[in-house]
Design a protein around this motif. Sequence first.
Motif: not given
Ligand code: SF4
Length: 286
Positions: A77, A79, A114, A123-124, A127, A131, A214, A216-217
């Motif tokens: 992605e 990151i 990303l 951003r999930c 993303c 993906r 991650c 962004y999690a």
């Molecule tokens: Fe993407 Fe990170 Fe969200 Fe997983 S946690 S969907 S890798 S942005």
Amino acid sequence: MHCSKCAKQAVFQDPTLCKQHFFSYFEKKVKDTIKQFSLLKKSDNVVVAVSGGKDSLTVLYLLQKFGYDVTALAIDEGIENYRDNTLEDMKKFCNEHNIVFKIVAFKKETGKTLDQVPIEGSRCTYCGTIRRTLLNKYAKGFDKIATGHNADDESQAVLMNFFKAQTSLLHRAGPISEKKKGFVQKIKPLYFCTEKEIMAFSFLKGIQTNFVECPYAHFSYRGLVRDILNKETSAAKRKQQLLKSSIAIAHHLEQKETASFLCIKCKSPTKNEQVCKACSLAEEQV
Ligand code: SF4
């Protein structure tokens, strides 16, 4: 504490088992899921979606061990300080196990990493959509896509669908996706394995991962649902019950997701739009 099956020292609790008996228990659980839900045929050519985490590397390890023809596919992605590290873990693992390893990058496919996409907060959604599309695109020619989704991920997904009133998605429950034109079927061999079991298995097998999350999690709604589920005193049992109930419900639901068009930009299947969701999301960020 001693193993419930022999006199050796236990390395795992619930069930209480020594190393060898835990390996047998865990591998049997995965084999039983493959058999019960007809996830694979011996002749299947499988692409394993790897993230470098314990779950996907465990799937890769086990499917190769069980004799399937496996290839690893990672989506980069872009990151910083996260994906670069996990890609190294994956490369090392695949080299050691003689597995073909492929990488597909957001940057090359959409023009941006990303990190470069100007989105506030989570951003999930962006993303996950990109993906999934890339995974399907690069899995063409394979019989199945195997992912490392586990009982914790899946029970969270079921609850999220209820909490967000996304009842149309409930039919997706189960360790194998429906056959749909234009989509490579997805399988989840670790569907009934808990995060704790996978962590123990990968650690005891020496499957090395970075154990980093991650960045962004923590913005994600999933994180909130995970906390709610884990607060339950008998969380492990509840998660299994949630999965079984959702599979039973899914059998009664009519499948409404159809993909009858091809995206005019990337040729991926779409429901009824000219441009697929991934391409329109990527366009919005230009
Ligand atoms: Fe993407 Fe990170 Fe969200 Fe997983 S946690 S969907 S890798 S942005």
